[in-house]
Design a protein around this motif. Structure first.
Motif, PDB file in Angstrom:
ATOM      1  N   GLY A 190      -0.014   2.126   5.456  1.00 16.52           N
ATOM      2  CA  GLY A 190       0.667   2.291   4.175  1.00 16.52           C
ATOM      3  C   GLY A 190       0.180   3.743   3.439  1.00 16.52           C
ATOM      4  N   TYR A 194      -0.060   4.043  -2.833  1.00 21.16           N
ATOM      5  CA  TYR A 194      -0.765   5.228  -2.567  1.00 21.16           C
ATOM      6  C   TYR A 194       0.335   6.289  -2.988  1.00 21.16           C
ATOM      7  CZ  TYR A 194      -5.116   3.444  -0.474  1.00 21.16           C
ATOM      8  OH  TYR A 194      -6.129   2.938  -0.069  1.00 21.16           O
ATOM      9  N   SER A 195       1.785   5.720  -3.188  1.00 23.14           N
ATOM     10  CA  SER A 195       2.703   6.903  -3.833  1.00 23.14           C
ATOM     11  C   SER A 195       2.134   7.115  -4.944  1.00 23.14           C
ATOM     12  CB  SER A 195       4.055   6.102  -3.416  1.00 23.14           C
ATOM     13  OG  SER A 195       4.431   5.811  -2.223  1.00 23.14           O
ATOM     14  N   ALA A 203       9.410   3.798  -4.251  1.00 27.69           N
ATOM     15  CA  ALA A 203       8.245   3.019  -4.734  1.00 27.69           C
ATOM     16  C   ALA A 203       8.740   1.681  -5.316  1.00 27.69           C
ATOM     17  CB  ALA A 203       7.271   3.587  -5.270  1.00 27.69           C
ATOM     18  N   ASN A 230       0.703  -1.216   0.036  1.00 27.74           N
ATOM     19  CA  ASN A 230       0.058  -0.020   0.017  1.00 27.74           C
ATOM     20  C   ASN A 230       1.006   1.308  -0.070  1.00 27.74           C
ATOM     21  OD1 ASN A 230      -2.900  -0.429   0.117  1.00 27.74           O
ATOM     22  ND2 ASN A 230      -2.276  -2.086   1.419  1.00 27.74           N
ATOM     23  N   ILE A 231       1.866   1.146   0.613  1.00 30.51           N
ATOM     24  CA  ILE A 231       2.867   2.358   0.254  1.00 30.51           C
ATOM     25  C   ILE A 231       3.281   2.500  -1.098  1.00 30.51           C
ATOM     26  CG2 ILE A 231       5.408   3.249   0.878  1.00 30.51           C
ATOM     27  CD1 ILE A 231       5.211   1.769   3.485  1.00 30.51           C
ATOM     28  N   VAL A 232       3.536   1.274  -1.764  1.00 28.18           N
ATOM     29  CA  VAL A 232       3.749   1.675  -3.224  1.00 28.18           C
ATOM     30  C   VAL A 232       2.529   2.074  -3.901  1.00 28.18           C
ATOM     31  CG1 VAL A 232       4.446   0.327  -5.173  1.00 28.18           C
ATOM     32  CG2 VAL A 232       5.457  -0.364  -3.234  1.00 28.18           C
ATOM     33  N   ALA A 287       2.917   6.918   2.945  1.00 24.32           N
ATOM     34  CA  ALA A 287       3.252   7.128   1.598  1.00 24.32           C
ATOM     35  C   ALA A 287       2.716   8.653   1.565  1.00 24.32           C
ATOM     36  CB  ALA A 287       2.155   6.355   0.584  1.00 24.32           C
ATOM     37  N   THR A 288       1.746   9.176   2.020  1.00 25.33           N
ATOM     38  CA  THR A 288       1.422  10.536   2.128  1.00 25.33           C
ATOM     39  C   THR A 288       2.891  11.283   2.837  1.00 25.33           C
ATOM     40  OG1 THR A 288      -0.832  10.024   2.453  1.00 25.33           O
ATOM     41  CG2 THR A 288       0.040  12.240   2.903  1.00 25.33           C
TER      42      THR A 288
END
Length: 470
Positions: free
Chosen positions: A410, A287-288, A438, A283-285, A414-415
């Motif tokens: 995540g 939402y980035s 990412a 989710n980091i990837v 990302a934010t």
């Protein structure tokens, strides 16, 4: 065991109602974006203050999902789902009449709490629904995943139309009939909860581990608020608060007989821990790209907010189309190959975003967002199935709640990363840096899955797939 009378109920109607309930959270998460300016104008608040209507929803959702999951395990998923829909209907009927911005934020918190039981409850009911319908859980999960994706996709479009013609109040009112439909569908068609031992209220409160729940919420909230406000000026005092609350939570959960989260069992379930970690990184990837690309398109590409949003639509559209095929892929080739294939596609999709540094032509952006939709669909449904197969049946609700919290963590990380990377300007250089981070995280995601240990599952329950990474 599901009672015989319940086996004749229309399972498709129950899944549709559960899907409708689960889409309310992503729908309201994305729909509010178009209402920020009207809210800012009507309540005379600044840009920083108005974002709390978003932050409050994220924090309440992140903390509420595991809590509602535990309550679903304790009192029954059907009961908690119905309770949640009642809270949604009541909160959304009253919030439009709020006379202060703080009251609107409280309404958003109530909305988050009301939508929180939906996903954990749906996961907890999958076994009985799959048994009654003879349909594999990957396909049932696929339908729920499509609803979640559709909610996020249509949110800005539906919200824009409602705000334009009826005002910001309408984004609350629209939830009332949707919650009523979900309530009616689950009330009529979903399998009834198994009979539970009647216990006195005092014993129920003791066994619910209220101190553990409060310490968990304090830990998560202080940590997430710290991450959300990391830029431009960190609130350093929140770190010791998070550490102290976290230490207190661990101490409490290891000592009490009825912990909110059984940390010993959770630590012993390496499969489940790996799923949470992989899902957070995924989710980091995701939402980035989801949050970063629209900013880049507006700041560097010169697109308006509306056009930038439309250029992101292929991501959700492709995800919706591909998800049913991904569910069938799990049934045919297995869960582990599907996870690894999706993780490989995630690396490719993240790396392709670097093309945006050379060109922000609309057709290029459309292709990039469509390409990212494929790994999102595959990884999302596969991770959902891995969660389902790895969690103990009696803990499926709280396990699903923590899974959703991993999503919010995540998204918040990302934010935060984007805020730091774009602080000096949203340029092709900063965009390449964000894409590089990412892509590196996507590689880490794949490596974790490669070194995991699969577990075999049954054909109907697991689609013939390995159960989970761990």
């Amino acid at each position: 065991m599901t009672p015989p009378a319940d086996r004749s109920r229309p399972v498709s109607a129950a899944v549709a109602a559960l899907s409708l309930g689960t889409l309310l959270n992503p729908l309201n998460s994305s729909m509010i974006a178009v209402a920020l300016v009207p809210l800012q104008r009507d309540f005379d608040v600044d840009v920083t203050t108005v974002t709390w209507v978003v932050t409050a929803f994220y924090l309440a959702s992140a903390a509420g999902q595991p809590l509602m999951g535990r309550l679903a395990d304790r009192f029954g998923p059907r009961r908690l789902f119905l309770f949640g829909m009642l809270v949604v209907a009541l909160a959304c009927a009253l919030t439009p009449f709020a006379t202060s911005f703080a009251a609107v934020c409280l309404g958003r918190v109530a909305l988050a709490i009301g939508t929180a039981p939906a996903f954990p409850s749906a996961i907890a009911m999958l076994r009985s629904l799959s048994s009654a319908s003879q349909v594999g859980t990957p396909r049932l999960l696929g339908r729920i995943q499509i609803a979640n994706t559709a909610g996020a996709a249509v949110g800005p479009v539906l919200g824009g139309a409602l705000v334009t013609f009826l005002g910001w109040q309408a984004i609350f009112w629209v939830n009332v009939p949707l919650a009523a439909l979900a309530f009616a569908g689950v009330w009529i068609a979903a399998p009834r909860d198994a009979e539970r031992e009647r216990t006195p209220l005092s014993r129920t409160l003791i066994e619910s581990d209220i101190p553990g729940i409060l310490l968990f919420i304090a830990t998560l909230t202080s940590l997430l608020v710290f991450l959300l406000d990391l830029h431009p000026q960190p609130l350093w005092w929140l770190l010791p608060v998070a550490v102290l609350a976290g230490a207190g939570f661990v101490w409490r959960e290891l000592r009490t007989r009825t912990p909110f989260l059984d940390l010993r069992l959770l630590a012993a379930n390496r499969r489940l821990m790996t799923i949470y970690l992989c899902f957070a990184i995924f989710n980091i990837v995701y939402y980035s790209a989801f949050f970063g690309l629209p900013q880049y398109l507006q700041s560097h590409g010169g697109y308006s907010a509306g056009i930038a949003g439309l250029l992101m639509f292929p991501l959700a559209a492709v995800t919706t189309v591909v998800t049913p095929f991904a569910a069938r892929m799990i049934e045919r080739v297995g869960l582990r190959p599907t996870l690894l294939g999706g993780a490989g596609a995630l690396i490719a999709g993240a790396a392709l975003l670097a093309v945006g540094a050379a060109s922000t032509a609309s057709w290029v952006v459309l292709l990039l967002t469509a390409a990212l939709g494929v790994p999102y669909a595959v990884v999302s449904i596969a991770m959902n199935q891995a969660l389902y197969a790895s969690a103990r049946p009696e803990d499926s609700g709280v396990a699903a709640g923590i899974f959703q919290t991993s999503r919010y963590v995540g998204a918040i990380i990302a934010t935060t990363l984007l805020g730091l990377l774009f602080s000096a300007g949203t340029t092709p250089g900063s965009w390449l840096t964000a894409v590089s981070v990412a892509s590196a995280l996507a590689v880490v995601h794949l490596v974790l899955l490669v070194f995991s240990r699969p577990r075999s599952g049954g054909r109907r329950d697991g689609g013939g797939a390995e159960a989970a990474a761990g």
